[in-house]
Design an enzyme around this catalytic site. Structure first.
Site, mmCIF file in Angstrom:
data_model
loop_
_atom_site.group_PDB
_atom_site.id
_atom_site.type_symbol
_atom_site.label_atom_id
_atom_site.label_comp_id
_atom_site.label_asym_id
_atom_site.label_seq_id
_atom_site.Cartn_x
_atom_site.Cartn_y
_atom_site.Cartn_z
ATOM 1 N N ASP A 1 3.476 -3.803 -5.081
ATOM 2 C CA ASP A 1 4.204 -5.411 -5.362
ATOM 3 C C ASP A 1 6.160 -5.516 -5.281
ATOM 4 O OD1 ASP A 1 1.805 -6.768 -4.692
ATOM 5 O OD2 ASP A 1 2.214 -7.731 -6.824
ATOM 6 N N GLU B 1 0.547 -1.194 -0.052
ATOM 7 C CA GLU B 1 0.084 -0.019 0.177
ATOM 8 C C GLU B 1 0.494 1.454 0.174
ATOM 9 O OE1 GLU B 1 -3.441 0.118 -0.399
ATOM 10 O OE2 GLU B 1 -3.194 -1.773 -1.089
#
Length: 427
Positions: A357, A276
């Site tokens: 990611d 996030e």
């Protein structure tokens, strides 16, 4: 011209149904009682059989829901439903703004009533059957009431402003409307978690301890100032786990579902949070906001042009042209464009997920991220083997198998076991 546009609308509605139905059938063809080789080691055989049943049940339920929606849309178009609603709301003495507000209110309430049985069945039968539902009837009813009140206050207020601007500014209303809606979106981004979420869920700051220390340690390494870390009682409604990031600047806030903390270990939760943070660091929050502003700018400009022509009333068999009828017809004609834009936005979103990611992976959390997503996916009975066409059209995230391959490029030492469909983390 009106007749041609009417037939186009019918074609668009049926084509959208056909597309969704085709994708649903393709996705079901990927189901199998035998665990695919690439998924072995993730699901136990009994759990995998349950997951296949869950996916099949949801898919068929979506088919019935979709067919019902198609029937309602065609009935409204072919039997003059929109004209009837327009005539009915005009039977009361009121000004044009109130007429339009009443028209949209009738459509909204009617839709809520018609779809309520499907919501009840999904929550208290499907989700209950597979062990996910924690929503009580009382909570369900309160959620309905709160959502209705919020819609009246927020969306009703915004709609009133748009109608007022249209009445005062005429054809040039779209620019002022764009500014007002952009400001509203910005305010919601900054304050949604503070103003709206507490109406439905309890939030509390993450307590001092191992997890908060680990999160603060990571944020320090990443050069990311984060004071607002909250835990939300997601278990009040479901056992499924999630997390989301909202706001920017001093209003940055990470919200972790209590179910996420229960299902993952400390390093895995930090990895999810790092993903996030990666969205924020890579400017995904801001870029997504800018793109939404550009889209609404173009959309409102096109709407302003369309409203100049009174053909909308003739298309739907309405006695007199109006703002609300123009909006309905424009929305129906815009549907194919919206579908294409959705595909583009999904491509953009999937690219952002890879980048987030990679951000987590660059801090040595790739292994933990994959491990965490696997756990969440198995618990949620996620579809690990969706059809590529279904992924292309509907997934805002890559499948976990795709994500694992990308993370593995950054972290060669990751194990070769495969993973899940995806974890949708709201941003």
């Amino acid at each position: 011209m009106a007749q041609i546009l009417f037939f186009l609308i019918i074609i668009f509605v049926i084509a959208d149904f056909a597309l969704e139905q085709t994708l649903s059938i393709l996705n079901r063809k990927m189901l199998s009682p035998i665990i695919p080789e690439k998924l072995k080691g993730i699901y136990e055989e009994e759990k995998y059989a349950k997951q296949q049943n869950y996916t099949l049940t949801n898919s068929r339920f979506s088919d019935y829901t979709r067919l019902f929606t198609l029937a309602i849309e065609l009935a409204m178009l072919l039997l003059g439903g929109f004209a009837w609603v327009d005539e009915w709301v005009r039977s009361f003495p009121q000004n044009e703004i109130v007429v339009s507000l009443s028209f949209f209110a009738v459509l909204y309430i009617g839709n809520e009533i018609l779809t309520l049985p499907f919501a009840i069945y999904n929550t208290f039968w499907i989700e209950e059957k597979f062990g996910f539902n924690k929503t009580t009837p009382k909570t369900f009813v309160l959620d309905l009431i709160k959502s209705l009140v919020l819609s009246v206050v927020l969306m009703g207020g915004v709609l009133w402003l748009v109608l007022w601007l249209y009445q005062k500014l005429g054809d040039s209303f779209w620019l002022a409307t764009w500014g007002a809606l952009s400001l509203f979106s910005l305010v919601m981004l900054l304050f949604y978690s503070e103003w709206i979420v507490p109406l439905f869920n309890k939030q509390k700051p993450l307590e001092e301890g191992e997890l908060r220390t680990a999160i603060e340690s990571f944020c320090g390494k990443a050069g990311f100032s984060l004071k607002n870390i909250f835990v939300i009682d997601g278990s009040k409604r479901s056992t499924k786990a999630n997390a989301y990031f909202t706001g920017f600047g001093k209003k940055k806030r990470v919200v972790l579902f209590d179910t996420l903390i229960e299902q993952l270990n400390t390093e895995e939760v930090v990895a999810v949070l790092a993903h996030e943070v990666g969205h924020y660091k890579r400017k995904h929050v801001v870029s997504s906001l800018i793109i939404s502003f550009v889209q609404s700018f173009v959309l409102l400009y096109l709407l302003s042009i369309f409203l100049k022509y009174p053909v909308s009333a003739e298309i739907l068999g309405v006695a007199q042209p109006s703002f609300h009828i123009g909006v309905v017809v424009f929305g129906l004609l815009y549907q194919p464009v919206s579908t294409v834009l959705g595909l583009v936005m999904n491509l953009f979103s999937r690219r952002n997920e890879y980048q987030a990611d990679a951000f987590a992976g660059n801090y040595g959390l790739g292994d933990a991220l994959v491990s965490g997503l696997k756990k969440i996916s198995v618990h949620a009975l996620s579809n690990l083997n969706p059809h590529p066409a279904y992924v292309f059209v509907h997934y805002s995230h890559p499948t976990l198998l795709q994500r694992m391959e990308k993370i593995r490029d950054l972290t060669p030492a990751l194990p070769k076991g495969k993973g899940d469909e995806m974890l949708i983390l709201s941003k």
